[in-house]
Design an enzyme around this catalytic site. Structure first.
Site, PDB file in Angstrom:
ATOM      1  N   CYS A 338      -5.372  -9.037   2.353  1.00 51.09           N
ATOM      2  CA  CYS A 338      -5.785  -8.699   0.987  1.00 51.09           C
ATOM      3  C   CYS A 338      -4.662  -8.028   0.202  1.00 51.09           C
ATOM      4  CB  CYS A 338      -7.023  -7.821   1.034  1.00 51.09           C
ATOM      5  SG  CYS A 338      -8.374  -8.708   1.777  1.00 51.09           S
ATOM      6  N   GLU A 339      -3.601  -8.723   0.025  1.00 50.98           N
ATOM      7  CA  GLU A 339      -2.454  -8.250  -0.762  1.00 50.98           C
ATOM      8  C   GLU A 339      -1.836  -9.484  -1.402  1.00 50.98           C
ATOM      9  OE1 GLU A 339      -0.628  -5.081  -0.560  1.00 50.98           O
ATOM     10  OE2 GLU A 339      -1.831  -4.128   1.010  1.00 50.98           O
TER      11      GLU A 339
END
Ligand code: LLP
Length: 428
Positions: A338-339
């Site tokens: 999640c980046e």
């Protein structure tokens, strides 16, 4: 099949991906051996020792391959010391550098008898003297010198310029050498430098070597006659994509003649050069998606498994193992983390790939697994070592249970502020 996976058998890689799962790191023992031999041969005219930099890839299987070839080890922590000793390296063939060695680390290194305990500051020398006197043990030391030599490499991996945190400042080296010589428990055996990493020009090595030899002359002139080696560090660049990597011969020509002439042995500490291109990371395509005018290939390896693309913007070639002959397209190859910085490649031309296919990420034998993390609660990948047409799992895939180990939901002991009770320091 695109550029091919140099030195690896694609059918074997496919079978590894099936058996072990993805993502998975795969290393070739023979490719490591070939790199070692090339460097060893290039240095044959000077007494030398290649001390493999364990931080590049500390897998025990990899360490054993190099130890069996006669390599020593270069370490930066007591964790790496334990690993090197576990792999069978002799303590005397170990170089221990690092700007922040703690007293317990100095203690363990001195007791183990590491060959070159490289001092990086005058304050660290004070700490080493205190430890050695307390445990009444002798030690053989080196001084890591900051040679103030510039290199053309990524700013994060430059270490030899005077503004860097590394090494004893050039003009303090002779006085640090005299302090070492004045301590009856210590013998000064070497001077060392490490200019940086992924260096593609050998000229800085020559300049640094000459500067260190000037210090050797000054130290000898001050009456200290115990120096037997000059350590030119690691950093030798490799070809990941289209870089011009220096040949071992060019490197040897830059450093060996003056060291030989000074009657010293040459030590070097390559990490990446020995293992980078001996490793691939296998990852499976999970999904394709189209968004905002971009084609995304979502794979099961992310920045947690391999951080070099997102951390250094490093280019690593990707090779599909199966249908790789389809028409090329421009894609972003991204991981599941999640980046937005989680990618293996951006705007990369690749043969069309479909979900289920395996991609090999090349050049991942160095600074791959060792820099992996468990962010997003992702177990770290396994490491596989290939020996000819066979392979074994040299490190198992981490499990989800491994990630919960050491945590408590219901505390059994509570502490209050104030100084810990005697013997209570370091609890936990
Ligand atoms: N010796 C010392 C004292 C070092 O600090 C290093 C690497 C080496 C030897 C080995 O350098 P090599 O031959 O592998 O370039 N994570 C970065 C590289 C950091 C290197 C740190 N020191 C990367 O992925 O590019």
């Amino acid at each position: 099949m695109g550029a091919g996976v140099l030195g690896f058998d694609p059918a074997l890689l496919r079978s590894i991906a099936e058996r072990v799962g993805t993502p998975a790191y795969v290393y070739s023992a023979n490719l490591i051996r070939a790199q070692y031999h090339a460097l060893h041969d290039a240095l044959k005219d000077v007494p030398h020792r290649i001390c493999y930099s364990v931080k590049a890839n500390g897998n025990l299987g990899v360490l054993k391959v190099l130890r069996t070839l006669g390599a020593g080890a270069d370490i930066v922590s007591v964790g790496e010391l334990r690993r090197a000793l576990a792999a069978g390296f002799e303590a005397g063939a170990i170089v221990f550098s690092g700007v922040g060695k703690t007293a317990p680390e100095l203690d363990e290194a001195i007791r183990a008898g590491v060959g070159y305990l490289n001092i990086e500051s005058s304050a660290e020398l004070d700490a080493a003297i205190a430890v050695a006197r307390r445990i009444k043990r002798p030690a053989t030391l080196g001084i890591r010198v900051n040679p103030d030599v510039a290199t053309e490499t990524h700013p994060y991996t430059k270490t030899g310029e005077k503004t860097a945190k590394f090494g004893v400042p050039y003009d303090e080296v002779v006085s640090v050498a005299q302090r070492i010589a004045a301590e009856p428990l210590f013998t000064l055996r070497g001077l060392a430098m490490h200019l940086g990493s992924q260096i593609t020009d050998v000229e800085p090595y020559h300049r640094g070597t000459v500067k260190l030899l000037e210090l050797v002359t000054a130290i000898r002139a001050s009456g200290i006659g115990t120096i037997d080696a000059l350590d030119v560090g690691g950093g030798l660049g490799v070809r990941y994509h289209n870089e011009k990597a220096p040949s071992p011969k060019a490197f040897a020509e830059a450093v060996a003649p003056p060291i030989k002439q000074a009657g010293l042995a040459l030590v070097c500490e390559p990490g990446r050069y020995l293992v980078a291109n001996a490793g691939v990371l296998l990852t499976r395509v999970l999904y394709r998606k189209h968004a905002g005018g971009k084609e995304f290939v979502v794979v099961d390896a992310g920045m947690t498994d391999f951080v070099r693309p997102s951390h250094y913007n490093a280019h690593h070639d990707l090779v599909p193992l199966e249908n790789g002959s389809g028409p090329e397209e421009l894609v972003n190859v991204v991981g599941p983390i999640c980046e937005s910085g989680d990618f293996l490649a951006l705007d990369r031309k690749l043969p069309a790939v479909v979900p289920g296919e395996i991609l090999a990420v090349l050049g991942t034998g160095a600074y791959g697994f060792v820099m992996s993390s468990t962010y997003n609660q992702r177990p770290r990948p396994p490491e596989v070592l290939v020996e000819g047409d066979r392979y074994y799992v040299a490190r198992q895939r981490e499990t989800l249970d491994d990630l919960l180990r050491g945590e408590v939901l219901e505390p059994t002991t509570w502490y209050h502020g104030g100084p810990p009770a005697a013997g209570g320091k370091g609890t936990g």
